[in-house]
Design a protein around this motif. Structure first.
Motif, mmCIF file in Angstrom:
data_model
loop_
_atom_site.group_PDB
_atom_site.id
_atom_site.type_symbol
_atom_site.label_atom_id
_atom_site.label_comp_id
_atom_site.label_asym_id
_atom_site.label_seq_id
_atom_site.Cartn_x
_atom_site.Cartn_y
_atom_site.Cartn_z
ATOM 1 N N MET A 1 0.836 -1.171 0.000
ATOM 2 C CA MET A 1 0.000 0.000 0.000
ATOM 3 C C MET A 1 0.890 1.247 0.000
ATOM 4 O O MET A 1 1.884 1.312 0.707
ATOM 5 C CB MET A 1 -0.908 0.017 1.227
ATOM 6 N N ARG A 2 0.500 2.222 -0.792
ATOM 7 C CA ARG A 2 1.250 3.471 -0.862
ATOM 8 C C ARG A 2 0.789 4.416 0.238
ATOM 9 O O ARG A 2 -0.406 4.624 0.424
ATOM 10 C CB ARG A 2 1.029 4.113 -2.223
ATOM 11 N N PRO A 3 1.716 5.014 0.974
ATOM 12 C CA PRO A 3 1.308 5.952 2.017
ATOM 13 C C PRO A 3 0.776 7.250 1.418
ATOM 14 O O PRO A 3 1.282 7.742 0.416
ATOM 15 C CB PRO A 3 2.584 6.189 2.816
ATOM 16 N N LEU A 4 -0.244 7.807 2.055
ATOM 17 C CA LEU A 4 -0.806 9.088 1.648
ATOM 18 C C LEU A 4 -0.361 10.114 2.682
ATOM 19 O O LEU A 4 -0.647 9.968 3.878
ATOM 20 C CB LEU A 4 -2.328 9.015 1.575
ATOM 21 N N ILE A 5 0.374 11.126 2.216
ATOM 22 C CA ILE A 5 0.961 12.138 3.089
ATOM 23 C C ILE A 5 0.349 13.494 2.767
ATOM 24 O O ILE A 5 0.365 13.941 1.621
ATOM 25 C CB ILE A 5 2.489 12.202 2.912
ATOM 26 N N VAL A 6 -0.181 14.147 3.798
ATOM 27 C CA VAL A 6 -0.690 15.513 3.671
ATOM 28 C C VAL A 6 0.439 16.447 4.068
ATOM 29 O O VAL A 6 1.011 16.310 5.158
ATOM 30 C CB VAL A 6 -1.911 15.727 4.585
ATOM 31 N N THR A 7 0.783 17.380 3.193
ATOM 32 C CA THR A 7 1.830 18.347 3.491
ATOM 33 C C THR A 7 1.247 19.752 3.399
ATOM 34 O O THR A 7 0.595 20.089 2.415
ATOM 35 C CB THR A 7 3.042 18.178 2.550
ATOM 36 N N GLU A 8 1.445 20.523 4.452
ATOM 37 C CA GLU A 8 0.795 21.828 4.523
ATOM 38 C C GLU A 8 1.676 22.887 5.161
ATOM 39 O O GLU A 8 2.439 22.601 6.080
ATOM 40 C CB GLU A 8 -0.488 21.742 5.364
ATOM 41 N N PHE A 9 1.510 24.122 4.683
ATOM 42 C CA PHE A 9 1.931 25.303 5.401
ATOM 43 C C PHE A 9 0.713 25.696 6.233
ATOM 44 O O PHE A 9 -0.386 25.843 5.690
ATOM 45 C CB PHE A 9 2.268 26.451 4.449
ATOM 46 N N VAL A 10 0.879 25.860 7.533
ATOM 47 C CA VAL A 10 -0.262 26.120 8.403
ATOM 48 C C VAL A 10 0.079 27.236 9.401
ATOM 49 O O VAL A 10 1.184 27.279 9.940
ATOM 50 C CB VAL A 10 -0.708 24.815 9.124
ATOM 51 N N SER A 11 -0.874 28.139 9.597
ATOM 52 C CA SER A 11 -0.692 29.190 10.603
ATOM 53 C C SER A 11 -0.948 28.599 11.987
ATOM 54 O O SER A 11 -1.484 27.497 12.110
ATOM 55 C CB SER A 11 -1.663 30.349 10.333
ATOM 56 N N LEU A 12 -0.593 29.323 13.021
ATOM 57 C CA LEU A 12 -0.817 28.833 14.385
ATOM 58 C C LEU A 12 -2.283 28.576 14.672
ATOM 59 O O LEU A 12 -2.617 27.733 15.501
ATOM 60 C CB LEU A 12 -0.265 29.820 15.417
ATOM 61 N N ASP A 13 -3.175 29.282 13.967
ATOM 62 C CA ASP A 13 -4.603 29.059 14.186
ATOM 63 C C ASP A 13 -5.221 28.119 13.151
ATOM 64 O O ASP A 13 -6.432 28.069 12.987
ATOM 65 C CB ASP A 13 -5.376 30.379 14.289
ATOM 66 N N GLY A 14 -4.374 27.333 12.466
ATOM 67 C CA GLY A 14 -4.861 26.255 11.617
ATOM 68 C C GLY A 14 -5.225 26.617 10.197
ATOM 69 O O GLY A 14 -5.737 25.785 9.451
ATOM 70 N N VAL A 15 -4.960 27.846 9.764
ATOM 71 C CA VAL A 15 -5.314 28.276 8.414
ATOM 72 C C VAL A 15 -4.258 27.787 7.417
ATOM 73 O O VAL A 15 -3.056 27.907 7.662
ATOM 74 C CB VAL A 15 -5.450 29.816 8.341
ATOM 75 N N ILE A 16 -4.733 27.229 6.296
ATOM 76 C CA ILE A 16 -3.832 26.783 5.221
ATOM 77 C C ILE A 16 -4.134 27.516 3.916
ATOM 78 O O ILE A 16 -3.529 27.239 2.892
ATOM 79 C CB ILE A 16 -3.900 25.257 5.009
#
Length: 186
Positions: A1-16
């Motif tokens: 199975m291939r891993p699914l990775i979420v990659t994000e720039f995120v602010s301290l209050d969770g905004v992307i």
């Protein structure tokens, strides 16, 4: 199975929302408001080298497709298979792009043989759906020392199940950015 990775720039209050540009009122907040530190972005090069496919939602696809193909730093992304989860997109123009119509098709993609991980950039609504369906294996988060107050958030789905995470890598940088890599505990 291939891993699914979420990659994000995120602010301290969770905004992307729109970290590099766009129509959001605070668009470009990662580069306009925070001093650049090349070391903080090392993981981005690593992700691109290790990924075997890119998975996007429709909004992220519409934002990335006209720009990323013109950028030399995204050469690996431009060459690899790309998948867009959309019920309306037809005839995608970005090289090597296919459309998936459901999360069930994403689950089937994970089951296929393939080299490298499936990497999800942006796509708040898609990430929330993937998480709720138990399809996310890992999160790569670059947390920026800024509070944006509004915008699309990474974890805004009130119906999402509780998810336990294990920190597997972390770092802090001189400009206040923090890296946190979490595996999803099943």
């Amino acid at each position: 199975m291939r891993p699914l990775i979420v990659t994000e720039f995120v602010s301290l209050d969770g905004v992307i929302d729109s970290p590099g540009g766009g129509s959001y009122p605070h668009a470009g907040w990662t580069f306009q408001d925070i001093e650049f530190d090349e070391a903080a972005y090392e993981i981005k090069g690593r992700e691109q080298q290790e990924a075997g496919a890119l998975l996007l939602g429709r909004i992220s696809y519409d934002e990335f497709a006209p720009v990323w193909p013109t950028m030399d730093e995204f050469a690996e992304y431009n060459a690899m298979p790309k998948y867009v989860v959309s019920s309306t997109l037809t005839g995608p123009t970005w090289n090597n792009t296919s459309v998936l119509r459901s999360l069930e098709e994403v689950a089937a993609l994970k089951e296929q043989d393939g080299q490298g991980s499936i990497l999800v950039h942006g796509s708040a609504t898609l990430v929330q759906g993937l998480a709720a369906a138990g399809l996310v294996d890992r999160y790569h988060l670059l947390e920026f020392p800024v509070l944006l107050g509004s915008g699309r958030r990474l974890w805004a789905n009130a119906d999402a199940p509780k998810t336990s995470l294990r920190l597997v890598e972390s770092a802090s940088y001189g400009n206040g950015i923090r890296l946190a890599v979490y595996d999803v505990i099943r």
